[in-house]
Design a protein around this motif. Structure first.
Motif, PDB file in Angstrom:
ATOM      1  N   GLU A 126       6.131  10.485  12.348  1.00  0.00           N
ATOM      2  CA  GLU A 126       5.043   9.930  11.596  1.00  0.00           C
ATOM      3  C   GLU A 126       5.207   8.065  11.939  1.00  0.00           C
ATOM      4  OE1 GLU A 126       6.506   9.987   7.211  1.00  0.00           O
ATOM      5  OE2 GLU A 126       5.588   8.466   7.165  1.00  0.00           O
TER       6      GLU A 126
ATOM      7  N   LEU B 223       1.325   6.161  12.868  1.00  0.00           N
ATOM      8  CA  LEU B 223       1.086   5.234  11.740  1.00  0.00           C
ATOM      9  C   LEU B 223       1.190   4.097  12.962  1.00  0.00           C
ATOM     10  CD1 LEU B 223       4.468   4.991   8.967  1.00  0.00           C
ATOM     11  CD2 LEU B 223       1.955   5.290   9.445  1.00  0.00           C
TER      12      LEU B 223
ATOM     13  N   MET C 173       0.763  -0.799   0.205  1.00  0.00           N
ATOM     14  CA  MET C 173      -0.139  -0.099   0.006  1.00  0.00           C
ATOM     15  C   MET C 173       0.843   1.053  -0.299  1.00  0.00           C
ATOM     16  SD  MET C 173      -2.874  -1.585   2.340  1.00  0.00           S
ATOM     17  CE  MET C 173      -1.604  -0.814   4.485  1.00  0.00           C
ATOM     18  N   ASP C 174       1.140   1.773  -0.971  1.00  0.00           N
ATOM     19  CA  ASP C 174       1.556   3.044  -0.964  1.00  0.00           C
ATOM     20  C   ASP C 174       1.503   3.445  -1.908  1.00  0.00           C
ATOM     21  OD1 ASP C 174       4.089   4.255  -0.312  1.00  0.00           O
ATOM     22  OD2 ASP C 174       5.561   3.034  -2.616  1.00  0.00           O
ATOM     23  N   GLY C 175       1.425   5.003  -1.686  1.00  0.00           N
ATOM     24  CA  GLY C 175       2.067   6.671  -1.655  1.00  0.00           C
ATOM     25  C   GLY C 175       1.035   7.454  -0.821  1.00  0.00           C
ATOM     26  N   ASN C 176       0.999   6.787   0.189  1.00  0.00           N
ATOM     27  CA  ASN C 176      -0.024   7.807   1.097  1.00  0.00           C
ATOM     28  C   ASN C 176       0.447   9.554   1.050  1.00  0.00           C
ATOM     29  OD1 ASN C 176      -1.606   5.996   1.262  1.00  0.00           O
ATOM     30  ND2 ASN C 176      -0.846   5.121   3.432  1.00  0.00           N
ATOM     31  N   GLY C 177       1.578   9.402   1.086  1.00  0.00           N
ATOM     32  CA  GLY C 177       2.264  10.669   1.536  1.00  0.00           C
ATOM     33  C   GLY C 177       2.191  11.219   0.341  1.00  0.00           C
ATOM     34  N   ARG C 178       2.322  11.393  -1.046  1.00  0.00           N
ATOM     35  CA  ARG C 178       2.502  11.938  -1.944  1.00  0.00           C
ATOM     36  C   ARG C 178       1.202  11.846  -1.982  1.00  0.00           C
ATOM     37  NH1 ARG C 178       5.263   7.273  -5.190  1.00  0.00           N
ATOM     38  NH2 ARG C 178       4.964   5.756  -3.514  1.00  0.00           N
TER      39      ARG C 178
ATOM     40  N   ARG D 168      11.983   6.771   9.672  1.00  0.00           N
ATOM     41  CA  ARG D 168      10.847   7.434   9.152  1.00  0.00           C
ATOM     42  C   ARG D 168      10.790   8.440  10.088  1.00  0.00           C
ATOM     43  NH1 ARG D 168       6.210   6.658   5.055  1.00  0.00           N
ATOM     44  NH2 ARG D 168       7.273   5.393   3.737  1.00  0.00           N
TER      45      ARG D 168
ATOM     46  N   HIS E  46      -1.648   9.170   5.865  1.00  0.00           N
ATOM     47  CA  HIS E  46      -1.935   7.570   6.387  1.00  0.00           C
ATOM     48  C   HIS E  46      -3.332   7.094   6.649  1.00  0.00           C
ATOM     49  CE1 HIS E  46       2.187   7.384   5.509  1.00  0.00           C
ATOM     50  NE2 HIS E  46       2.776   8.192   6.502  1.00  0.00           N
TER      51      HIS E  46
ATOM     52  N   ASN F 277      10.533   1.277   8.257  1.00  0.00           N
ATOM     53  CA  ASN F 277      10.115   2.636   8.050  1.00  0.00           C
ATOM     54  C   ASN F 277      10.623   3.066   9.014  1.00  0.00           C
ATOM     55  OD1 ASN F 277       6.837   1.005   5.879  1.00  0.00           O
ATOM     56  ND2 ASN F 277       8.179   2.564   5.258  1.00  0.00           N
TER      57      ASN F 277
ATOM     58  N   ARG G  53       1.317  13.950   6.421  1.00  0.00           N
ATOM     59  CA  ARG G  53       1.618  12.627   5.422  1.00  0.00           C
ATOM     60  C   ARG G  53       0.832  11.917   6.256  1.00  0.00           C
ATOM     61  NH1 ARG G  53       5.826  10.978   2.364  1.00  0.00           N
ATOM     62  NH2 ARG G  53       5.820   8.976   3.715  1.00  0.00           N
TER      63      ARG G  53
ATOM     64  N   SER H  88       1.719  -3.127   5.611  1.00  0.00           N
ATOM     65  CA  SER H  88       1.324  -1.585   6.308  1.00  0.00           C
ATOM     66  C   SER H  88       2.002  -0.759   7.151  1.00  0.00           C
ATOM     67  CB  SER H  88       0.381  -1.857   7.897  1.00  0.00           C
ATOM     68  OG  SER H  88       0.568  -1.109   8.622  1.00  0.00           O
TER      69      SER H  88
HETATM   70  C1  IPE Z   1       2.787   3.915   1.782  1.00  0.00           C
HETATM   71  O1  IPE Z   1       2.492   5.049   2.324  1.00  0.00           O
HETATM   72  C2  IPE Z   1       2.682   3.941   3.397  1.00  0.00           C
HETATM   73  C3  IPE Z   1       3.763   3.525   4.545  1.00  0.00           C
HETATM   74  C4  IPE Z   1       4.663   2.783   4.243  1.00  0.00           C
HETATM   75  C5  IPE Z   1       3.555   3.449   5.879  1.00  0.00           C
HETATM   76  P1  IPE Z   1       3.829   5.955   1.948  1.00  0.00           P
HETATM   77  O2  IPE Z   1       3.883   6.833   3.011  1.00  0.00           O
HETATM   78  O3  IPE Z   1       5.638   5.275   1.718  1.00  0.00           O
HETATM   79  O4  IPE Z   1       4.160   7.418   0.890  1.00  0.00           O
HETATM   80  P2  IPE Z   1       5.113   7.910  -0.633  1.00  0.00           P
HETATM   81  O5  IPE Z   1       5.908   6.652  -0.882  1.00  0.00           O
HETATM   82  O6  IPE Z   1       5.633   8.759   0.678  1.00  0.00           O
HETATM   83  O7  IPE Z   1       4.038   9.011  -1.183  1.00  0.00           O
END
Ligand code: IPE
Ligand code: IPE
Ligand code: MG
Length: 255
Positions: free
Chosen positions: A85, A89, A29-34, A81, A47, A78, A43, A73
């Motif tokens: 954050e 999470l 599940m990727d891309g929440n931050g963007r 980070r 999430h 991670n 961010r 997840s």
């Molecule tokens: C996925 O989204 C969630 C986790 C890894 C916890 P990201 O947080 O990696 O989102 P991007 O890749 O920075 O957009």
């Protein structure tokens, strides 16, 4: 993993063909931050939206006849980070279990968390034990949450467990086969993933199920995780139906 799945269901495709529904789908599940950045949000806001997308994924998987869904997840990497954050999470996992466990129980979902739980806080460990304990009798659908999970870490932990057995004299070195080692991985009773989906357009595995997904099919989707939907899930499954799985052989189409 050596256990075979129950007889997979068949689905008639739009083109009239037939596909076997993947028993186990695993999603990065990727891309929440963007997603959040594009909207001027934090961010953590991303999430939070991602948790809703995860709920949609569980529902879609059950509707499709998938019997196991694994959601990546939080990875062992991670922790790199920012502390805030990471804290958020951890909080979202706790909140998800508290909020969703009653419904998951009603829906007869077996919940299981894979990953190294030793380094998680006592409250999270207790919630994980509760979620697993209160759903362990359910067998129709398994939701696996990969949390503080890393494929290399999982293999290293399995290797330590096997070495201990050899040291204790209950296992011989020559007995360490692929099947034996996989018994020591985090979830030895679910079939290997048939399909691994990654959202956000990134095309890498990021230490996810590196042993189990050795022969999985991969579908990379150019959608950020909070925008994931049943429709997108269906499209990924359609793409999977078009694949020929050969497992090193020559395949059914080759004569
Ligand atoms: C996925 O989204 C969630 C986790 C890894 C916890 P990201 O947080 O990696 O989102 P991007 O890749 O920075 O957009
Ligand atoms: C993989 O996503 C981990 C999860 C989805 C939990 P990341 O965003 O952490 O992966 P990289 O850093 O882009 O490889
Ligand atoms: Mg990412």
């Amino acid at each position: 993993m050596t256990v075979s799945a129950a007889t997979p269901s068949k689905t008639v495709l739009a083109g009239g063909g037939e596909g076997t529904v993947p028993a186990h789908v695993a999603i990065i599940m990727d891309g929440n931050g963007r997603w959040a950045k594009a909207r001027g949000l934090t961010r953590t806001d991303g999430h939070k939206e991602g948790v809703d997308a995860a709920r949609r994924a569980v529902e879609a998987a059950r509707d499709l006849g998938v019997t196991c869904l694994t959601l990546y997840s939080f990875s062992t990497e991670n922790w790199r980070r920012p502390a805030g954050e990471v804290r958020d999470l951890m909080g979202l996992l706790k909140q998800f279990i508290v909020d969703d466990l009653p419904r998951l129980k009603r829906e007869k979902v077996r919940v299981r968390i894979i990953g190294d739980r030793e380094n998680l806080t006592p409250d999270i460990k207790a919630l994980i034990r509760r979620a697993e304990g209160e759903t362990k009798m359910n067998s129709a659908f398994t939701l696996q949450i990969a949390f503080n999970y890393g494929g290399r870490d999982e293999i290293a932990r399995a290797a330590r467990a096997v070495a201990k057995r050899v040291q204790d004299g209950v296992l011989k070195i020559d007995d360490i086969t692929e099947a034996q080692l996989s018994e020591f991985l985090d979830a030895s009773d679910v079939p290997d993933p048939d399909l691994v989906i990654r959202t956000s357009g990134e095309m890498r595995i990021s230490n996810f199920l590196i042993w189990q997904a050795a022969y999985a099919e991969y579908v990379f989707i150019d959608v950020l995780w909070p925008d994931f939907s049943a429709d997108i899930f269906n499209k990924a499954i359609e793409e999977y139906y078009g694949r020929e799985r050969r497992y090193g052989g020559v395949g059914g189409k080759a004569e």
